[in-house]
Design an enzyme around this catalytic site. Structure first.
Site, mmCIF file in Angstrom:
data_model
loop_
_atom_site.group_PDB
_atom_site.id
_atom_site.type_symbol
_atom_site.label_atom_id
_atom_site.label_comp_id
_atom_site.label_asym_id
_atom_site.label_seq_id
_atom_site.Cartn_x
_atom_site.Cartn_y
_atom_site.Cartn_z
ATOM 1 N N THR A 154 0.822 -1.210 0.000
ATOM 2 C CA THR A 154 0.000 0.000 0.000
ATOM 3 C C THR A 154 0.855 1.260 0.000
ATOM 4 O OG1 THR A 154 -1.782 -1.146 1.154
ATOM 5 C CG2 THR A 154 -1.791 1.258 1.239
ATOM 6 N N ARG B 43 7.020 -10.381 -5.137
ATOM 7 C CA ARG B 43 5.813 -10.701 -5.896
ATOM 8 C C ARG B 43 5.923 -10.164 -7.322
ATOM 9 N NH1 ARG B 43 1.835 -7.592 -2.087
ATOM 10 N NH2 ARG B 43 3.645 -6.201 -2.220
ATOM 11 N N GLU C 206 9.698 10.296 9.009
ATOM 12 C CA GLU C 206 8.514 11.094 9.316
ATOM 13 C C GLU C 206 7.229 10.266 9.271
ATOM 14 O OE1 GLU C 206 6.463 13.697 10.777
ATOM 15 O OE2 GLU C 206 8.256 14.740 10.058
ATOM 16 N N GLY D 27 1.413 8.688 10.168
ATOM 17 C CA GLY D 27 1.185 8.650 8.727
ATOM 18 C C GLY D 27 1.560 9.964 8.076
ATOM 19 N N GLU E 81 -6.577 -5.289 10.047
ATOM 20 C CA GLU E 81 -6.061 -6.490 9.401
ATOM 21 C C GLU E 81 -6.878 -7.710 9.826
ATOM 22 O OE1 GLU E 81 -3.686 -6.384 7.217
ATOM 23 O OE2 GLU E 81 -2.956 -4.341 7.532
ATOM 24 N N ASP F 1 1.068 -1.322 18.159
ATOM 25 C CA ASP F 1 1.369 -0.294 17.168
ATOM 26 C C ASP F 1 1.540 1.066 17.841
ATOM 27 O OD1 ASP F 1 1.301 0.631 14.181
ATOM 28 O OD2 ASP F 1 -0.194 1.890 15.164
ATOM 29 N N LYS G 84 5.045 3.682 18.379
ATOM 30 C CA LYS G 84 5.032 5.113 18.039
ATOM 31 C C LYS G 84 5.392 5.981 19.230
ATOM 32 C CE LYS G 84 1.703 4.287 14.348
ATOM 33 N NZ LYS G 84 0.288 4.359 13.917
#
Length: 404
Positions: free
Chosen positions: A11, A44, A124, A129, A185, A196, A200
């Site tokens: 992604t 892939r 960053e 995000g 997910e 997660d 951070k």
């Protein structure tokens, strides 16, 4: 023209290529020269991609090509991503990443290599995000002692909690909805268990306090135990439930760092951050509070931050960005036992209300939100150790969260 490689074409990686391609004129203007992707590394096959000649499966092609000066690592994880990043830096290539797990685990080492080789290692996109937070902390806020960092750092958990609050969905139903929409997910453990967010807050703490923070030293609790009853009690207290990553400094240079669900007062700006959005509040001793808000994930939002780092590398080829922190040996993270908060606590039992009043004199009792024998209250300030001891005395604890 600078030549770049993208490692990992999921992604974020595909988003990086799209940003570089669609906004090539803006990138060239801000970088001082064009940036062209020469290689895309992925095991892939992508038979429908119009740029087939760029795909490779052998990392050494990137490592040994002297034309490649910029590398975007968007593979994720800390296995091959760590090995390839380290080898790129040792080969004198600038590396940028969105990989929060890698930075939280090996950031100090990789930044030290980058310094030794006079190249940049920028990240960053690893926190928030597309929200600018890393660079402001390294530049705009450096005249401050950062006393508090408080963040909604995970969009998946924030979406789930928003649906529990606004639509009355239980945790499992809200999680399934998040998975159906692509926000979670198939295995959501890293999000819902708080891992997660932990990675951070480790990165933000390392920037703020100057020493590496390993995730295993950060107490972490997710949202899997939160019920609709907890959400209703929060509303009674004029609060909402949010999963927060927090770092709080002490006068002796130590700090607390942890991840846990909280009751957040509706008067706090974080309370109205809903759905998949993230927000990070940074408190400086001179500045006071500042909040950074936006999309914490998403293909192009995250990719824009990765490309911004590529541009920054292009502009700092000779004199690198002086970014780094200690190796973690100072062990500045203080155990949470002495950290004090007000608390929400809910217990079961025929004499639950009496037990709470006896255990927490002067507490604010909440009205029961369901039939059955239970009671809930908001306590005065207690340390973590005091609350743990109280829970052992009370027994039958159904819910317990800090107040922000």
């Amino acid at each position: 023209m600078m030549k770049a490689a993208i490692m990992g074409f999921g992604t974020v990686g595909s988003g990086v290529y799209e940003v570089l391609d669609r906004n090539a004129d803006v990138v060239a203007k801000n970088a001082g020269e064009a940036i062209e992707v020469k290689y895309i590394l992925d095991l892939r096959d992508f038979p429908d991609a119009p740029y087939q000649e760029k795909f490779i499966k052998d990392f050494s092609v990137i490592e040994n090509d002297p034309e490649i000066s910029l590398v975007a690592e968007t593979m994720g994880g800390k296995g091959a991503a760590y090995e390839f990043t380290k080898r790129c830096l040792l080969a004198g290539k600038h590396v940028v990443t969105s990989n929060k797990e890698l930075v939280a685990t090996h950031g100090a080492e990789l930044l030290a290599i980058a310094k030794e080789k006079n190249v940049n290692y920028l990240f960053e996109a690893s926190v928030g995000g597309g929200i600018p937070i890393i660079r402001p902390m390294f530049q705009c806020l450096t005249a401050n002692h950062m006393t508090h960092i408080t963040g909604i750092l995970n969009g998946t958990t924030n979406y789930i909690l928003t649906r529990m609050i606004d639509a009355g969905l239980d945790f499992e139903t809200a999680l399934k909805e998040a998975q159906a929409k692509g926000y979670a997910e198939a295995n959501p453990a890293a999000d819902v268990e708080g891992m997660d967010a932990c990675r951070k807050i480790c990165i933000l703490s390392a920037i703020a306090y100057g020493d590496h923070v390993y995730p295993e030293f950060v107490e972490t609790e997710g949202i899997t135990k939160i019920t609709l009853q907890d959400v209703e009690y929060a509303a009674q207290a004029d609060c909402v439930v949010k999963l927060l990553g927090r770092a709080v400094s002490n006068a002796d240079e130590t700090f607390y760092a942890f991840v846990a669900p909280h009751f957040v007062s509706k008067t706090c700006p974080l309370a109205c951050v809903d759905d998949v959005f993230n927000a990070i509040m940074v408190t400086g001793d001179m500045l006071g509070d500042s909040m950074f808000y936006g999309q914490g994930a998403g293909k192009l939002a995250t990719a824009s931050a990765v490309v911004a780092d590529l541009i920054d590398c292009a502009r700092h080829q000779v004199k690198r960005r002086d970014i780094g922190w200690g190796d973690g040996s100072r062990k500045l993270v203080r155990p949470l036992d002495s950290f004090a908060s007000k608390w929400y606590i809910r217990i079961a039992g025929a004499d639950a209300a009496r037990k709470l009043v006896d255990q927490f004199p002067g507490c604010d009792m909440l009205k029961s939100v369901r039939t059955g024998e239970e009671a809930a209250c908001i306590t005065g300030e207690l340390t973590t150790a005091e609350m743990k001891q109280a829970q052992q005395v009370l027994g039958n604890v159904l819910g317990c969260m800090r107040m922000l």
